[in-house]
Motif scaffolding. Structure first.
Motif, PDB file in Angstrom:
ATOM      1  N   PHE A   1      58.238  10.240 -32.000  1.00  0.00           N
ATOM      2  CA  PHE A   1      59.381  10.360 -31.099  1.00  0.00           C
ATOM      3  C   PHE A   1      58.959  10.370 -29.638  1.00  0.00           C
ATOM      4  O   PHE A   1      59.717   9.948 -28.770  1.00  0.00           O
TER       5      PHE A   1
ATOM      6  N   LEU B   1      68.843  13.882 -33.333  1.00  0.00           N
ATOM      7  CA  LEU B   1      68.172  12.946 -34.227  1.00  0.00           C
ATOM      8  C   LEU B   1      68.959  11.657 -34.466  1.00  0.00           C
ATOM      9  O   LEU B   1      68.381  10.564 -34.418  1.00  0.00           O
TER      10      LEU B   1
ATOM     11  N   LEU C   1      66.655   8.488 -33.596  1.00  0.00           N
ATOM     12  CA  LEU C   1      65.962   7.848 -34.711  1.00  0.00           C
ATOM     13  C   LEU C   1      66.035   6.323 -34.664  1.00  0.00           C
ATOM     14  O   LEU C   1      65.034   5.655 -34.931  1.00  0.00           O
TER      15      LEU C   1
ATOM     16  N   LEU D   1      56.907   7.223 -41.675  1.00  0.00           N
ATOM     17  CA  LEU D   1      58.228   7.706 -41.258  1.00  0.00           C
ATOM     18  C   LEU D   1      59.077   8.107 -42.447  1.00  0.00           C
ATOM     19  O   LEU D   1      59.752   9.143 -42.428  1.00  0.00           O
TER      20      LEU D   1
ATOM     21  N   LEU E   1      60.499  11.765 -43.115  1.00  0.00           N
ATOM     22  CA  LEU E   1      61.951  11.910 -43.013  1.00  0.00           C
ATOM     23  C   LEU E   1      62.603  11.429 -44.311  1.00  0.00           C
ATOM     24  O   LEU E   1      63.384  10.477 -44.318  1.00  0.00           O
TER      25      LEU E   1
ATOM     26  N   GLU F   1      66.429  10.738 -44.486  1.00  0.00           N
ATOM     27  CA  GLU F   1      67.041   9.738 -43.607  1.00  0.00           C
ATOM     28  C   GLU F   1      67.111   8.398 -44.326  1.00  0.00           C
ATOM     29  O   GLU F   1      66.100   7.735 -44.557  1.00  0.00           O
TER      30      GLU F   1
ATOM     31  N   ALA G   1      65.562   5.304 -42.676  1.00  0.00           N
ATOM     32  CA  ALA G   1      64.103   5.226 -42.769  1.00  0.00           C
ATOM     33  C   ALA G   1      63.709   4.579 -44.090  1.00  0.00           C
ATOM     34  O   ALA G   1      62.784   3.750 -44.147  1.00  0.00           O
TER      35      ALA G   1
END
Length: 435
Positions: free
Chosen positions: A139, A204, A208, A247, A251, A254, A257
């Motif tokens: 990030f 986020l 993201l 990633l 995550l 998510e 992702a």
């Protein structure tokens, strides 16, 4: 874009990213740790010292120390932990010599004393260690305060571990230019006091997509190089896949992702069939599908299902679904073109783009005939972004050829030739014009 350009045939090529033991030698062990876990090591140091330059320098010094000591002393049981401890000590020594960091050093010394009272640190090379720190670096490198080109460059330099000359080659710029770009990004992080942290739940969703876009951009340059002697840069594509895996692991909840990793796997699975013996591009309809990586396709399909389950679909999940339909089909004729058109309709609603519209037009041509697809492409003729976009001209050339309008097709192919950067694609277009 990997999930857009060339997922449908339109005259263009398919364009849809512990210790190894003493027996392998110290150099190989160092290379393995550096290649696979450098981002993890760098993230830990950057968080602790708040300075990317310092973190990079002491990481390199720790690697150099390992190359000196390990051949004589043997590879440690936990080489990652050895490197982390060595790098920390070198950073503290350097700060101790710099009076400007006296206040910071006092804090670091307290941390060091506290750490010495704890059990030995875990092996940095172990899977799953320090995940938050690595995510923080993702990030930080992709912070919206940085220019888009700087984000991708910094990600390649810090998380993929490419050298500055390698990053420069990836972006087709001189090494000095890339060095300045990376220095500028680090300076921005330092002066703007961009924190090394993962955004909170409220931030986020906004942040993201930028992180995913950086990894996607790296893959795009890898699977279809913008210029140069090769159609594909497999080293970049594979680094992007590796970053996407990290990633997704960090995550797991998510879905986008998961969608990005699915997309990259489903497109990268065709890598061996996309070029011929001399490096020439091979059209999707002409590829030997037996050379596609079936294990990678299965993994990508499972991830695509995960990305599309549990809520509204995201752009990467939809693109992954398109790629999966291509990978599942036995040939071009049996491909579910109606479903692909429907998915492009969804993608256009999510991310309106002339590039998506081009791919939808080609899918319509496969479903309804070349005339229907050409009408949609001609309706996009006024889009500025398509003037230097070779797949648009290639698609028009292919559909015009199928309609028997060879003169107009030659004009389209010449336009594509002017915009195409890689030599294999240029050679293929010259052959088409010769025909």
């Amino acid at each position: 874009m990997a999930g857009e350009a060339g997922e449908t045939p339109g005259g263009a090529a398919d364009e849809g990213p512990g210790s190894r033991g003493e027996g392998h030698g110290a150099a190989e062990a160092v290379e393995a740790v550096f290649r696979e876990e450098r981002g993890l090591l760098l993230a830990s140091l950057a968080r602790r010292f708040g300075d990317l330059d310092l973190a990079e320098e002491v990481t390199s010094e720790a690697i150099e120390a390992a190359l000196r000591h390990w051949p004589a002393e043997g590879v440690p049981a936990r080489p990652g932990a050895w490197l982390l401890t060595t790098a920390r000590r070198k950073a503290v020594d350097r700060l101790r010599r710099d009076q400007a960091y006296a206040a910071r050093l006092a804090v670091l010394q307290a941390d060091a004393e506290r750490d010495e009272a704890l059990p030995p640190p875990p092996d940095v090379a172990g899977a799953g260690e320090l995940p938050d720190e690595r995510l923080q670096l993702f990030f930080t490198c992709a912070h919206p305060a940085l220019a888009a080109e700087d984000r991708a460059a910094l990600t390649l330099r810090c998380l993929a571990g490419l050298t500055t000359p390698e990053v420069a080659r990836a972006f087709l710029v001189p090494t000095a230019t890339m060095a300045q770009r990376i220095v500028r990004a680090k300076k921005k992080i330092r002066e703007a006091r961009i924190p090394f942290r993962v955004p909170g739940p409220g931030e986020l969703p906004e942040r993201l997509p930028g992180v995913l876009q950086v990894v996607y951009s790296v893959f795009t340059e890898g699977y279809a190089a913008s210029s140069g002697p090769r159609l594909q840069r497999l080293d970049l594509a594979e680094e992007a896949v590796r970053l996407a895996r990290i990633l997704h692991r960090l995550l797991p909840a998510e879905r986008e992702a998961a969608g990005l990793l699915a997309l990259l796997l489903l497109v990268h699975a065709r890598r061996d069939a996309r070029t011929g013996p001399e490096g020439e591009p091979v059209l999707l309809e002409e590829q030997d599908r037996g050379r596609w990586d079936r294990a990678m396709i299965e993994e990508g399909r499972d991830l695509a299902v995960r990305a599309l389950t549990g809520g509204p679909a995201g752009p990467y999940g939809v693109q992954a679904a398109v790629a999966a339909l291509h990978d599942e089909a036995a040939d071009v004729e049996s491909t579910d073109w109606a479903q692909i058109v429907a998915l492009y309709d969804v993608l256009l609603a999510l991310t309106p783009s002339p590039v998506v519209a081009v791919n939808r037009a080609v899918a319509v041509a496969m479903r309804d005939g070349p005339g229907a697809g050409l009408a949609l492409l001609d309706a996009l003729a006024g889009e500025p972004r398509l003037r230097a976009y070779p797949p648009y001209a290639l698609a028009r050339g292919d559909l015009l050829t199928r309609l028997g309008r060879e003169g107009e097709a030659a004009v389209a192919y010449r336009a594509a030739l002017e915009a195409t950067g890689t030599e294999p694609e240029r050679a293929a277009l010259r052959r088409k014009l010769g025909e």
